[in-house]
Design a protein around this motif. Structure first.
Motif, mmCIF file in Angstrom:
data_model
loop_
_atom_site.group_PDB
_atom_site.id
_atom_site.type_symbol
_atom_site.label_atom_id
_atom_site.label_comp_id
_atom_site.label_asym_id
_atom_site.label_seq_id
_atom_site.Cartn_x
_atom_site.Cartn_y
_atom_site.Cartn_z
ATOM 1 N N PRO B 40 -1.860 1.446 -6.947
ATOM 2 C CA PRO B 40 -1.530 1.671 -5.536
ATOM 3 C C PRO B 40 -1.414 3.149 -5.187
ATOM 4 N N ALA B 59 -7.645 -2.526 -1.129
ATOM 5 C CA ALA B 59 -6.594 -3.013 -0.222
ATOM 6 C C ALA B 59 -7.216 -3.663 1.010
ATOM 7 N N TYR B 63 -6.357 -7.428 2.006
ATOM 8 C CA TYR B 63 -5.623 -7.766 3.235
ATOM 9 C C TYR B 63 -6.534 -8.277 4.361
ATOM 10 N N ILE B 88 -3.027 2.094 1.566
ATOM 11 C CA ILE B 88 -1.890 1.196 1.387
ATOM 12 C C ILE B 88 -0.677 1.857 2.041
ATOM 13 N N PRO B 89 -0.047 1.186 3.006
ATOM 14 C CA PRO B 89 1.175 1.767 3.595
ATOM 15 C C PRO B 89 2.207 2.035 2.500
ATOM 16 N N ASP B 91 5.224 1.491 2.061
ATOM 17 C CA ASP B 91 6.151 0.438 1.622
ATOM 18 C C ASP B 91 5.437 -0.842 1.201
ATOM 19 N N GLU B 92 4.127 -0.756 0.987
ATOM 20 C CA GLU B 92 3.352 -1.951 0.660
ATOM 21 C C GLU B 92 2.862 -1.969 -0.787
ATOM 22 N N SER B 93 3.267 -0.959 -1.580
ATOM 23 C CA SER B 93 2.732 -0.873 -2.950
ATOM 24 C C SER B 93 3.025 -2.129 -3.753
ATOM 25 N N GLU B 94 4.246 -2.609 -3.614
ATOM 26 C CA GLU B 94 4.639 -3.778 -4.404
ATOM 27 C C GLU B 94 3.827 -5.006 -3.982
ATOM 28 N N ARG B 95 3.658 -5.157 -2.669
ATOM 29 C CA ARG B 95 2.892 -6.308 -2.175
ATOM 30 C C ARG B 95 1.440 -6.233 -2.658
ATOM 31 N N PHE B 96 0.901 -5.011 -2.628
ATOM 32 C CA PHE B 96 -0.474 -4.802 -3.083
ATOM 33 C C PHE B 96 -0.637 -5.199 -4.545
ATOM 34 N N ASN B 98 1.347 -6.961 -6.425
ATOM 35 C CA ASN B 98 1.627 -8.388 -6.664
ATOM 36 C C ASN B 98 0.470 -9.272 -6.211
#
Lengths: 181, 268
Positions: B40, B59, B63, B88-89, B91-96, B98
């Protein structure tokens, strides 16, 4: 004293590798020729103690490996900072751990440390709390140093707002514990 | 077509350097290679150009379901493509990461790249979680860089355990080898770690190629190029990745790629 630098237990290695279809019976890789040959004037290894006559080894509490300590610290820090990218560099500037913080920014922590040496001398202290560097787009890289038995370790975190002094101290204590073995 | 993941527990061991330079060396040897950045942080883009670091990529596929083919950036080296991380925003690293963990998206990239590429190389974030596990699930092979210093060496068992756990769950991933990186040949402590691993690990597990600590890597990342393209006459360090690519070929399953093994006559 650990039998090897890597702390790999031969029995565990053999068992683990057999589970992934790798045989440990092959000859070890030949060392490259650039390794220095031991010179004759090097001290000979100490004699093997007579284990029959020696008392049994003392009981030690289970030791958590450094890698595991770092992993646990990183996970703890992740919770504390809501997943902020981070890195840990050793006194030589080698990255010990990097989780999302681009390497140039991680290395900047080391450069900062060197730049701050004269300031430490002026202040007569090894600690300069932490330094926060604004890079671009409002992003901040906060570097926190801690003196450990292996020397001054630098932790870099990319944050939106600098950590409060109490949290900095908490982080420093956590990092100190990682290397306190 | 197969997937090859570059993965390690520890960060800062040179995964991105290995992924980028190995991909370049493989492409030069005739492997049509797609380098996929699953980190990420977008380490591949950051190693090359600002434009690449800001280009759409994985990403956007994850998405917005943008087709993979339109996201691959072709390089000036024929046969080497790069799929960057994409935007990747913060605050989106974890969502990416995962979102890539089950390996399905990364496996689908291989399907999409079938016929166009021979190998998909996945660069991964550190640690065996999220995108790294996904890449390993999607790959046939793993190469694990291990920095020649004590802490990294002490974590080397982890890669065996993770591969064992994946295989136990039916993923046919194999460890192709351990690659010693950042070896400082003039520092006794660095050599001592290397020597310890040479002695401890079976010979077929460590690559003979080792990646030294060399300022040319810093120069190359500053210039935004693989080390082999640093100048017209590349620094000697670039040869390391040619050797690694050659070793890798020898270790790959014979059916991975048809290779003519006959000697090539210099003169008729």
């Amino acid at each position: 004293m650990s039998p090897s630098l890597s702390w790999i237990d031969p029995g565990e290695l053999k068992e683990t590798l057999s589970r992934i279809g790798i045989s440990v019976d092959g000859p070890p890789a030949p060392p490259p020729s650039f390794r220095p040959e031991p010179s004759e004037d090097q001290p000979s290894p100490p004699p093997t103690p007579n284990t029959e006559a020696s008392p049994p080894p003392p009981h030690f509490e289970p030791v958590i490996s450094v890698a595991e300590r770092i992993d646990r610290f990183a996970r703890w820090l992740e919770q504390l900072t809501h997943g902020a990218p981070m890195s840990i560099a050793d006194p030589e500037g080698l990255l010990i751990e990097g989780r999302g913080l681009p390497e140039p920014l991680a290395l900047a922590s080391v450069a900062l440390d060197r730049a701050l040496r004269p300031i430490r001398g002026l202040l007569g202290t090894h600690q300069v709390g932490s330094v926060t560097l604004e890079i671009d787009g409002g992003r901040l890289v906060q570097t926190i140093w801690v003196v450990t038995p292996i020397g001054r370790v630098a932790l870099g975190i990319m944050v939106e707002r600098p950590l409060e002094p109490g949290r900095v101290e908490l982080v420093r204590e956590g990092l100190r514990r990682v290397f306190d073995w | 077509m197969f997937g090859l993941t570059i993965a390690s527990q520890k960060g800062g061991v040179g995964k991105t350097t290995v992924a980028l330079n190995l991909s370049y060396a493989m492409a030069r040897r005739g492997w049509r290679t797609l380098l996929v950045d699953t980190d990420p942080a977008g380490a591949i883009g950051l190693s090359l150009t600002k434009k690449l670091s800001q280009a759409p990529g994985l990403a956007d596929h994850l998405y917005q379901h943008t087709p993979i083919a339109g996201l691959i950036v072709e390089t000036k080296l024929k046969g080497l493509g790069i799929l960057p991380t994409g935007k990747i925003p913060a605050d989106e690293s974890e969502r990416f990461t995962n979102g890539l963990a089950d390996g399905a998206v990364l496996k689908a990239i291989q399907t999409a790249a079938q016929g166009r590429y021979d190998v998909v190389v996945y660069d991964t974030p550190s640690g065996f979680v999220g995108a790294t596990l996904g890449a390993m699930r999607a790959s046939r092979y793993v190469v694990s860089p291990v920095q020649a210093e004590p802490i990294a060496a002490r974590g080397v068992m982890r890669i065996f355990e993770v591969i064992g756990a994946l295989r136990a769950k039916g993923h046919p991933v194999e460890l192709l080898g351990i690659l010693l990186t950042m070896l400082h040949t003039k520092t006794q402590s660095s050599l001592a770690v290397a020597e310890d691993l040479w002695k401890t690990l079976p010979g077929n597990l460590l690559f003979e190629a080792t990646v030294p600590r060399d300022p040319a890597f810093l120069e190359a990342s500053a210039a935004g190029v693989p080390v082999g393209l640093l100048r017209r006459r590349p620094p000697p360090i670039a040869m390391v990745f040619d050797q690694l690519a050659a070793e890798l070929e020898a270790r790959l399953a014979p059916d991975a790629k048809d290779v003519a093994n006959e000697p090539i006559a210099l003169v008729d």
